[in-house]
Design a protein around this motif. Structure first.
Motif, PDB file in Angstrom:
ATOM      1  N   LEU A 140       0.189  -7.049  -7.309  1.00 37.96           N
ATOM      2  CA  LEU A 140       0.623  -8.123  -6.417  1.00 37.96           C
ATOM      3  C   LEU A 140       1.521  -7.562  -5.319  1.00 37.96           C
ATOM      4  CD1 LEU A 140       1.521 -10.804  -9.132  1.00 37.96           C
ATOM      5  CD2 LEU A 140      -0.715 -10.192  -8.180  1.00 37.96           C
ATOM      6  N   VAL A 141       1.312  -8.067  -4.105  1.00 35.95           N
ATOM      7  CA  VAL A 141       2.094  -7.592  -2.965  1.00 35.95           C
ATOM      8  C   VAL A 141       2.543  -8.778  -2.115  1.00 35.95           C
ATOM      9  CG1 VAL A 141       1.001  -5.319  -2.821  1.00 35.95           C
ATOM     10  CG2 VAL A 141      -0.001  -7.255  -1.592  1.00 35.95           C
ATOM     11  N   GLN A 142       3.641  -8.573  -1.410  1.00 36.43           N
ATOM     12  CA  GLN A 142       4.159  -9.597  -0.506  1.00 36.43           C
ATOM     13  C   GLN A 142       3.352  -9.643   0.784  1.00 36.43           C
ATOM     14  OE1 GLN A 142       8.208  -8.939   0.878  1.00 36.43           O
ATOM     15  NE2 GLN A 142       8.630 -11.127   0.753  1.00 36.43           N
ATOM     16  N   ASP A 143       2.905  -8.483   1.236  1.00 40.56           N
ATOM     17  CA  ASP A 143       2.138  -8.356   2.479  1.00 40.56           C
ATOM     18  C   ASP A 143       0.932  -7.480   2.187  1.00 40.56           C
ATOM     19  OD1 ASP A 143       1.065  -7.680   4.943  1.00 40.56           O
ATOM     20  OD2 ASP A 143       3.004  -7.390   5.914  1.00 40.56           O
ATOM     21  N   ARG A 144      -0.247  -8.102   2.142  1.00 45.70           N
ATOM     22  CA  ARG A 144      -1.453  -7.361   1.784  1.00 45.70           C
ATOM     23  C   ARG A 144      -1.801  -6.300   2.822  1.00 45.70           C
ATOM     24  NH1 ARG A 144      -6.829 -10.761   0.671  1.00 45.70           N
ATOM     25  NH2 ARG A 144      -5.733 -11.290  -1.266  1.00 45.70           N
ATOM     26  N   ASN A 168       0.047  -4.527   4.822  1.00 41.07           N
ATOM     27  CA  ASN A 168       0.920  -3.356   4.788  1.00 41.07           C
ATOM     28  C   ASN A 168       1.207  -2.858   3.371  1.00 41.07           C
ATOM     29  OD1 ASN A 168       1.412  -3.176   7.667  1.00 41.07           O
ATOM     30  ND2 ASN A 168       2.565  -5.095   7.431  1.00 41.07           N
ATOM     31  N   LYS A 169       0.610  -3.537   2.378  1.00 40.81           N
ATOM     32  CA  LYS A 169       0.792  -3.174   0.966  1.00 40.81           C
ATOM     33  C   LYS A 169       2.260  -3.195   0.559  1.00 40.81           C
ATOM     34  CE  LYS A 169      -3.330  -0.220   1.147  1.00 40.81           C
ATOM     35  NZ  LYS A 169      -3.913   1.110   0.884  1.00 40.81           N
ATOM     36  N   THR A 170       2.979  -4.157   1.118  1.00 41.26           N
ATOM     37  CA  THR A 170       4.425  -4.260   0.873  1.00 41.26           C
ATOM     38  C   THR A 170       4.684  -4.929  -0.471  1.00 41.26           C
ATOM     39  OG1 THR A 170       4.763  -4.532   3.246  1.00 41.26           O
ATOM     40  CG2 THR A 170       6.618  -5.080   1.784  1.00 41.26           C
ATOM     41  N   PRO A 171       5.362  -4.277  -1.387  1.00 43.60           N
ATOM     42  CA  PRO A 171       5.632  -4.895  -2.687  1.00 43.60           C
ATOM     43  C   PRO A 171       6.653  -6.015  -2.572  1.00 43.60           C
ATOM     44  CG  PRO A 171       6.735  -2.775  -2.522  1.00 43.60           C
ATOM     45  CD  PRO A 171       5.880  -2.901  -1.296  1.00 43.60           C
ATOM     46  N   PHE A 172       6.659  -6.895  -3.557  1.00 41.74           N
ATOM     47  CA  PHE A 172       7.663  -7.949  -3.606  1.00 41.74           C
ATOM     48  C   PHE A 172       9.028  -7.342  -3.919  1.00 41.74           C
ATOM     49  CE2 PHE A 172       3.985 -10.708  -4.217  1.00 41.74           C
ATOM     50  CZ  PHE A 172       4.365 -11.845  -3.498  1.00 41.74           C
TER      51      PHE A 172
END
Length: 459
Positions: A388-392, A394-398
């Motif tokens: 799961l990511v916050q921003d798909r 940029n692959k930004t993790p939560f």
């Protein structure tokens, strides 16, 4: 939702158990305040399903903790253990029982090297400790007396003992002090966030080549072994291209370094082959196993040594591998393992792992409809992950403040699924006997849980 049945234990007894646990139980890798008074207590299991003390029936999507291969409630395994107990529970020192001997032969028949020898232990951490010690003495016996260094990958997990923790610096374990001298860390494989720019296969080979760089930098004469998990669960379940392990084998051969495959999680069918490197036509020098060897019915681990390694320890007193673990290869555990492997053969659990693993991976793709799903990994047996990511884009993790590690397990539980390895990454490792209907159940439960957490995070 979890299916409710009549609670098999009274509320008063449940409260009593919770009270005792709150005051006296020291749970593994958990903070007491996270479960005090609400500890999950299970009392029954059958197939892929478990029942808790409240009467909830749930599917165990983590297979215990990566080990419940044959599933719960196998009477023939329990009977084999009972028969061994009633015959002789442990033999006198420096002797063996038929089950220990037969299991060593059975493992060799399934292994890459049919002439392999198996050193039995009590669990995975002991197996890793033994493999590293074995590799060091092997080098000493073969002219590399100064070889004590071990090359491993950052963030891998090789066990909880002091030496094993040194190997990976995994966030999943407490290092608690100076690391074992001689440990050298290199880049781990990550299929989602490639460590370097380029084609995945080229990047995988570059990652593998870091082992060669480390060997050359430290001096080949000082390096005893290199160790890696075929698929690292702690690092997020990233399946490497075949070229990665093939390159590791080439490097080990070129510099006379022992190649150790840590298969405590992947060994015995998890990847659709009895041993994961078989998928890539690679033969390690030593393999560590545990977990699925008995499907968790009794503690057992092992270091499987190829003929090349094992033969070095034949000779006199100097060649003896002076290594002893009192309960390593306990006869009751080896009896359980033999019965477990009978189940594997009778029901083609390794083939089922391959078929159902493909089906699970395909079905999980529909979870990409959720914006918070950044990656779906798997496709090599029954070992998969949803990240799961916050921003798909940029692959930004939560951020930690999102609290996914505390949100996800209860949500999955409410939807009838047990997998306590769920947070930024939801790990899925169901028993190898799982069927298509149960795979559908797993994916549906994760789907509903993701819909809920998306709403809660207002995404």
């Amino acid at each position: 939702m979890a299916t409710m049945t009549k609670a098999p234990i009274t509320g008063e007894r449940i409260e009593e158990l919770q009270s005792i646990a709150s005051e006296h139980l020291f749970m593994h890798a958990q903070q007491v305040e996270d479960w005090r008074g609400q500890l999950k207590i299970f009392i029954k299991g059958e197939g892929a399903w478990v029942e808790d003390i409240e009467g909830n029936r749930l599917l165990d999507a983590l297979g215990g903790l990566w080990y419940k291969a044959a599933g719960y409630g196998r009477r023939q395994i329990a009977d084999a253990m009972y028969e061994q107990l009633m015959a002789i529970e442990t033999p006198p020192a420096n002797s063996a029982t038929p089950t220990q001997i037969e299991l060593a032969g059975r493992i060799a028949s399934l292994y890459h090297d049919k002439d392999a020898r198996t050193f039995f232990l009590s669990g995975g951490s002991e197996a890793v400790e033994t493999a590293v010690k074995m590799a060091k003495k092997y080098q000493s016996l073969n002219g590399k007396a100064g070889a004590f260094k071990v090359i491993s990958r950052r963030y891998s997990y090789h066990g909880a003992t002091a030496m094993a923790v040194s190997l990976g610096r995994s966030p999943a374990a407490d290092p608690c002090g100076p690391e074992m001298p001689g440990v050298v860390h290199v880049t781990n494989w990550d299929s989602y966030r490639l460590p370097f720019d380029g084609d995945p296969v080229d990047v995988a080979i570059r990652c593998a080549n870091e082992f060669e760089v480390a060997i050359k930098h430290n001096g080949p004469e000082s390096v005893a072994a290199m160790i890696a998990e075929p698929i690292s669960a702690a690092a997020g379940i990233h399946v490497p291209p075949a070229e990665y392990w093939q390159r590791l084998r080439e490097i080990a051969d070129q510099y006379d370094v022992v190649l150790i495959a840590d298969e405590v999680i992947t060994g015995f069918g998890r990847t659709g082959e009895y041993f994961a490197p078989m998928n890539w036509d690679v033969k390690p020098d030593i393999t560590t196993v545990a977990k699925s060897l008995t499907s968790g019915y009794s503690p057992l681990g092992a270091a499987i040594a190829s003929k090349k390694i094992a033969d070095a320890f034949q000779g006199g007193a100097d060649e003896t591998f002076r290594h002893l673990v009192t309960f390593g290869g306990h006869p009751v555990s080896t009896a359980a393992a033999l019965a477990n492997l009978d189940v594997f053969e009778d029901e083609d659990l390794v083939g089922n792992s391959r078929r159902m693993g493909d089906y699970l991976y395909d079905e999980l793709q529909r979870l990409r409809d959720h914006e918070i799903v950044g990656d779906v990994r798997g496709g090599l047996g029954l070992l998969a992950a949803v990240e799961l990511v916050q921003d798909r884009e940029n692959k930004t993790p939560f951020p930690a403040s999102a609290g996914l590690a505390k949100r996800m397990p209860p949500l999955l539980f409410e939807n009838g699924l047990v997998t306590f390895r769920a947070g930024d990454t939801i790990a899925l490792c169901p028993p190898l006997m799982v069927d298509k209907d149960e795979i559908d159940y797993i994916v549906d439960a994760v789907d509903r849980s993701l819909a809920t957490v998306s709403r809660e995070l207002e995404l």
